[in-house]
Design a protein around this motif. Structure first.
Motif, PDB file in Angstrom:
ATOM      1  N   GLY A  68       0.729  -1.169  -0.138  1.00  0.00           N
ATOM      2  CA  GLY A  68      -0.055   0.105  -0.151  1.00  0.00           C
ATOM      3  C   GLY A  68       0.714   1.278  -0.125  1.00  0.00           C
ATOM      4  N   GLU A  69       0.334   2.473  -0.709  1.00  0.00           N
ATOM      5  CA  GLU A  69       0.954   3.646  -0.542  1.00  0.00           C
ATOM      6  C   GLU A  69      -0.057   4.727  -0.369  1.00  0.00           C
ATOM      7  OE1 GLU A  69       2.770   3.815  -4.482  1.00  0.00           O
ATOM      8  OE2 GLU A  69       4.263   2.279  -3.966  1.00  0.00           O
ATOM      9  N   ASN A  70       0.345   5.311   0.775  1.00  0.00           N
ATOM     10  CA  ASN A  70      -0.398   6.586   0.891  1.00  0.00           C
ATOM     11  C   ASN A  70       0.215   7.694   1.223  1.00  0.00           C
ATOM     12  OD1 ASN A  70      -2.428   8.449   1.623  1.00  0.00           O
ATOM     13  ND2 ASN A  70      -3.350   7.302   3.453  1.00  0.00           N
ATOM     14  N   GLY A  71       0.670   8.529   0.049  1.00  0.00           N
ATOM     15  CA  GLY A  71       1.547   9.635   0.517  1.00  0.00           C
ATOM     16  C   GLY A  71       2.967   9.467   0.809  1.00  0.00           C
ATOM     17  N   THR A  73       3.661   7.444   3.529  1.00  0.00           N
ATOM     18  CA  THR A  73       3.478   6.408   4.265  1.00  0.00           C
ATOM     19  C   THR A  73       3.311   5.255   3.309  1.00  0.00           C
ATOM     20  OG1 THR A  73       2.933   7.410   6.397  1.00  0.00           O
ATOM     21  CG2 THR A  73       2.892   5.005   6.242  1.00  0.00           C
ATOM     22  N   TRP A  74       4.077   4.078   3.444  1.00  0.00           N
ATOM     23  CA  TRP A  74       3.872   3.015   2.389  1.00  0.00           C
ATOM     24  C   TRP A  74       3.756   1.567   3.601  1.00  0.00           C
ATOM     25  CZ3 TRP A  74       8.101   2.530  -1.776  1.00  0.00           C
ATOM     26  CH2 TRP A  74       8.064   3.562  -2.783  1.00  0.00           C
ATOM     27  N   THR A  75       2.919   0.795   3.128  1.00  0.00           N
ATOM     28  CA  THR A  75       2.786  -0.536   3.935  1.00  0.00           C
ATOM     29  C   THR A  75       3.472  -1.619   2.903  1.00  0.00           C
ATOM     30  OG1 THR A  75       0.742   0.300   4.527  1.00  0.00           O
ATOM     31  CG2 THR A  75       1.180  -1.982   4.942  1.00  0.00           C
ATOM     32  N   SER A  85       4.917  -0.575   8.576  1.00  0.00           N
ATOM     33  CA  SER A  85       4.906   0.845   8.045  1.00  0.00           C
ATOM     34  C   SER A  85       6.130   1.473   7.536  1.00  0.00           C
ATOM     35  CB  SER A  85       4.041   1.693   9.008  1.00  0.00           C
ATOM     36  OG  SER A  85       3.935   3.092   8.454  1.00  0.00           O
ATOM     37  N   THR A  87       7.832   4.885   6.725  1.00  0.00           N
ATOM     38  CA  THR A  87       7.899   6.396   6.555  1.00  0.00           C
ATOM     39  C   THR A  87       8.695   6.949   5.575  1.00  0.00           C
ATOM     40  OG1 THR A  87       7.037   6.225   8.729  1.00  0.00           O
ATOM     41  CG2 THR A  87       7.636   8.579   7.791  1.00  0.00           C
ATOM     42  N   GLN A 104       7.860   6.588  -7.595  1.00  0.00           N
ATOM     43  CA  GLN A 104       6.907   6.172  -8.778  1.00  0.00           C
ATOM     44  C   GLN A 104       7.511   4.877  -9.346  1.00  0.00           C
ATOM     45  OE1 GLN A 104       7.626   9.565  -8.544  1.00  0.00           O
ATOM     46  NE2 GLN A 104       5.668  10.018  -7.485  1.00  0.00           N
ATOM     47  N   VAL A 108       2.709  -0.309  -6.019  1.00  0.00           N
ATOM     48  CA  VAL A 108       2.183  -1.503  -5.097  1.00  0.00           C
ATOM     49  C   VAL A 108       2.609  -3.122  -5.840  1.00  0.00           C
ATOM     50  CG1 VAL A 108       0.193  -2.610  -4.169  1.00  0.00           C
ATOM     51  CG2 VAL A 108       0.390  -0.057  -4.006  1.00  0.00           C
TER      52      VAL A 108
END
Length: 150
Positions: A68-71, A73-75, A85, A87, A104, A108
């Motif tokens: 997962g990628e959210n700005g 923070t990636w998982t 997590s 950062t 980029q 995921v």
């Protein structure tokens, strides 16, 4: 006048000299020991501190798949199934020094190697790069052919 008729008494200086020498030696040994023990020029060394418990490396590498990628923070999930997590900071570098990349470049599903400071289940990333491929099992080799018969 017979000097030989009376034996000479034992010499006091011979026996007394030995006693004084032994006494002087004992005093010298004791004095040396006391001076050495009390001498400020030879301070006692403090005991070496015990080695600290083995700590995790401040920047360790962790390999896993980006889930997962959210700005910033990636998982990611490791091969052992651990979810971490990751950062990202402005100092996070992507790729390798020889082959730089961007965030980029790691969508995921990409298998990555994250180097950074890990605290529990969070890694503050210093560098994220493409992970090397897992060791794939090679296909069985074909047995050598039999030597030709004549």
């Amino acid at each position: 006048m017979n000097d030989q008729s009376q034996p000479n008494p034992p010499s006091r200086s011979g026996r007394g000299g030995r006693v004084r020498a032994v006494t002087a030696l004992a005093v010298a040994v004791l004095a040396t020991g006391l001076v050495a023990a009390c001498s400020p020029s030879t301070p006692a060394r403090p005991a070496a501190p015990a080695a600290p418990p083995a700590a995790k490396k401040p920047h360790q590498a962790t390999v896993g798949q980006v889930t997962g990628e959210n700005g910033g923070t990636w998982t990611m999930t490791t091969a052992k199934g651990e979810t971490l997590s990751v950062t990202l900071t402005p100092a996070t570098k992507f790729g390798t020094p020889k082959a730089p990349a961007t965030a980029q470049s790691f969508p995921v599903g990409t298998r990555v190697r994250v180097v950074g400071k890990r605290t529990d289940t969070t890694i503050t990333a210093n560098r994220i790069a493409q992970a090397k491929a897992k060791n794939a099992t090679s296909p069985p080799s074909t047995p050598p052919s039999a030597p030709p018969t004549n």
